[in-house]
Each structure stands twice: as structure tokens, then as C-alpha cells.
Design an enzyme around this catalytic site. Sequence first.
Site, PDB file in Angstrom:
ATOM      1  N   GLU A 237       0.848  -1.203   0.000  1.00 50.42           N
ATOM      2  CA  GLU A 237       0.000   0.000   0.000  1.00 50.42           C
ATOM      3  C   GLU A 237       0.880   1.248   0.000  1.00 50.42           C
ATOM      4  O   GLU A 237       0.876   2.070   0.919  1.00 50.42           O
ATOM      5  CB  GLU A 237      -0.963  -0.051   1.190  1.00 50.42           C
ATOM      6  CG  GLU A 237      -1.925  -1.235   1.065  1.00 50.42           C
ATOM      7  CD  GLU A 237      -2.837  -1.450   2.264  1.00 50.42           C
ATOM      8  OE1 GLU A 237      -2.849  -0.596   3.184  1.00 50.42           O
ATOM      9  OE2 GLU A 237      -3.552  -2.471   2.295  1.00 50.42           O
ATOM     10  N   GLU A 405      -7.731   5.631   5.009  1.00 51.49           N
ATOM     11  CA  GLU A 405      -7.571   4.931   3.731  1.00 51.49           C
ATOM     12  C   GLU A 405      -7.503   5.947   2.602  1.00 51.49           C
ATOM     13  O   GLU A 405      -8.172   6.980   2.651  1.00 51.49           O
ATOM     14  CB  GLU A 405      -8.776   4.006   3.478  1.00 51.49           C
ATOM     15  CG  GLU A 405      -8.943   2.889   4.495  1.00 51.49           C
ATOM     16  CD  GLU A 405      -8.148   1.641   4.135  1.00 51.49           C
ATOM     17  OE1 GLU A 405      -7.415   1.664   3.120  1.00 51.49           O
ATOM     18  OE2 GLU A 405      -8.269   0.640   4.871  1.00 51.49           O
TER      19      GLU A 405
END
Length: 490
Positions: A237, A405
Amino acid sequence: MERKMEENTVRDVETGSETGGEDALVGNVNKLMVSPQGYSGAPRKGHLVFDACFESGNLGRVDYISEFEFDLFIRPDTCNPRFRVWFNFTVENVRETQRVIFNVVNFSKTKSLYRDGMSPVVKSTSRPKWQRLPAKNVYYYRCPDHRRNYVMSFAFCFDREDDVYQFAYCYPYTYSRLQHYLASLERRNLPYLQREQLGLSVQQRRLDLLTITNSDHLSREREKKQVFVTARVHPGESPASFVCQGVIDFLVSQHPVAQILRDHVIFKIVPMLNPDGVYLGNYRCSLMGFDLNRHWQDPSPWAHPTLHAVKQLIVQMNQDPRVSLEFYIDVHAHSTMLNGFMYGNVFEDEERVQRQAVFPRLLCQNAPDFSFSNTSFNRDVVKAGTGRRFLGGLLDDTSYCYTLEVSFYSYMTAGSNAPVPYTEETYMKLGRNVARTFLDYYKLNNLIKDNRPTHIQSSEVMSQTGNGKGSGTGRDAVDREREKSQGVRH
């Protein structure tokens, strides 16, 4: 690596040995030349050479389908075959105007932003800035040739024979890049920045902890407000690292908002919780195959040493009556949703629920790419071992724990239905806006001098940190007027 293929011959440039096969993928391809079936002459231009034996690289196998088409297999995370998402590899020995189709055939997830227009990123030696491939050249579909698994195919035309081309799932942010960035910060000898080694990973990589605060000012206060930020517990990520660098860049800058925040808050930042996984090119796991964000309840000092060290520090701070640990924010990237958004915890006390919603509401005003409507609060059993859930139960009711996120792909601003793909700069811009939001949360706006602007200009912050270029994605005049009336910064 022993492999045997029926359709083609794959040769290692360095050893000349034949390789191939259906074995489990355990390593990356290493200068692998892929040539037609039965070909045994000298290598020719256009016999592509694939490589992923570099930091954060990932490509486990290449099958030659035709002169124009190649099947690519992602190497699973080390010690964990379940996760196959991140890829990062180079291609060289190309022929000018050579057109190819690459099929990534073994993704472990079916849902993907590739369905919504996301595309891989590419750069080459003569054009070192990452850019996204045109979405019209990318296809995501169920493939009957691969047991109806989802396949992502993209078409590409090589245009410079001497270039080495690099393709990746998203903009890479390596362990070495972080180390160079932190070393450059240290060389500036900033009185309000401290870097320390909190521990070491299984493979003996640094677990860095930054403390950013004006310690002289804080020593006069009875209780110290503290904000704790972590990133890259999931190594694939990579947008999380750009967001985290944006937070750091802003907090160490000379921006008047940053100066006030340093006077009133202690920021503790762990920029890379899983340095081994990042280095190895894993998507989700550590070297030993653990999803570290499921082990907060009882991390092992030998199997999960970085997590163990961070948890120990937070528990220790929580027991110190002089410290008020008010925020824990763990930064991630999301593979199926757009925008930035947050996950929070569920509480029985309605007043606490409302208080927990304050920070994301304020961030929504400051960051045009942050979506409060995508923000949710849950207590899923499967998330019990995450930092947000565990620390939400450990800390008292004046503390707020969030997962932040950000989309791997794009964001949509209010009043628009056209997605804007994220860049390295706009990821960092979200981080700067996260940092800025603490000023609003702690109601410190009145401390800004009347003649000093409070909005964040990326060029101002970047010029002080030596990173990046100006920012920005244009928005229409209506949005700008609406933001102006609400005091929104961007």
C-alpha cells in the site's frame, strides 16, 4: 529456479540455463530473457528481458504466448500464497515500435479498481517520472484460459530501444527511499525533530520513530497532547507512504500552522511498520507471511518485532499520567474504493460516537479528496486484531483511533462525477491536509496572526522540505466559492 514450459523456452541471461514450470512461485525473475519456442540463436532485439530482483520488485514468472503477448504471474507474498496483488518489474532489450500485450493472470483479489479505470504506472530510464498508462489500453476481465480468474491485460508500445522500462501496480515507495528522506531531514538539524530507532525488523531493517514538537514550549504545560501516526503495515500500500511524508513535510515546515501545532502537540510518527515486507515486494505480509495488522492483540517480539515495539511504546505512553494520547491514525491504501476516507470504531455511548466523527468532518472541509460519506464506523470480528480496533479498546474514551484509507486510483471532488487519478504529489497533499486539520480540531486558529495566510500552498511546504513541485488539480469556480465561504483550505 527450475521451470519447464511446453509452449516456449525461457532463458536466464546470466546463466543461459533453461527455466520454466508450474511450480509454486517462490522467487522473482532475474534478468529473464523470454524467446520463442525452440529458439537457440544469439539473443535478438525484441526478445524481452524481464527483471524483478530489486528492492520492492515482484514478478514470479513469464510465459511467452506469442511475439506480441506474454502472461505474467505475480509472486505471492513470502511464506503466504494467499496474497498476489503487487507487481513491480522492468523490461529491457526492446525493439523500437514493438507492441506487446501483458496479461497479469493470477491476482488473488477479484474486486479491483481496474474495473473503474485504474491503470498500472510506467517509467523508463529516459523518462524517470512515473505516469499512469492510458485507461483505454487496460482491460480487466474473467479469462476462460485461466480457470475464469480475473486477468488484467494492458497494451504497450516500446519506443526507445536503449531504455529500460519499469511497470508497477502503483507508485513505489521503497525502504531505501524512506531512509534517504529521513537522513535528509536529520541533516537539517531541526530543533523540533527527533529521529530514533525504535527497533529492528526480522531482517534487521530500521524501525524509525519521528517525534515532532517544540519541546521548550511543551515543558511548561502540565499535560502533553499526543498524536500517533503509523503507515505501511501493509507493504504493497505504497500511497500510504506518500500520505505519511505529506504529514511529516508539513509538520517540519515553517508554515505558521505547523509552527503552532508544534507548540501545542507532540506528533509521534512511525512511517514504515513493515520494512521487510516493503523491501521484499510483498503486498500484505511480513517476511514470515504474517498480516501484521491482525496481530496487535498479542504481537511476538521475534515474529512481529516492529509491531511489538510500537505496541510497547503506546502502552507505556498510555500509562504515563503526563501524556494524553488523543489520536492514533494508521494510514493505508484501498484497492476497491475512491477518495480518502476513514474507518472508526463503534461505541455504545452516543456522545462519544459524535465526538469521534468530528475529526473526519473537519478533514472533509480541508481536503477536497476526502469523503465523509465513505467514512464508516464498525466492529467487524475480522478486524479485531487491527491497530484501530485494539487501541480503540485499550485507550480511554478521550482518545480516537482511525484507519485512514486512500484510493490506489483516484478521487472525485464535490459536484464532479469525473475521477481524478492520484499522483505522488496529490497523495502528499492529503497528508498535509490531515496535519492541518489538527489546528481546527484543537481550535488553535485564533493563534494565527491576522496577516499570515492559513491555507496550505504545496509550493511553500515543498520549497522548505526540498521535495516535489507545485500541486493541484483544478476545480470549478462554484466549488472554490463554496470552499471560500466555508473556510476550506486546499
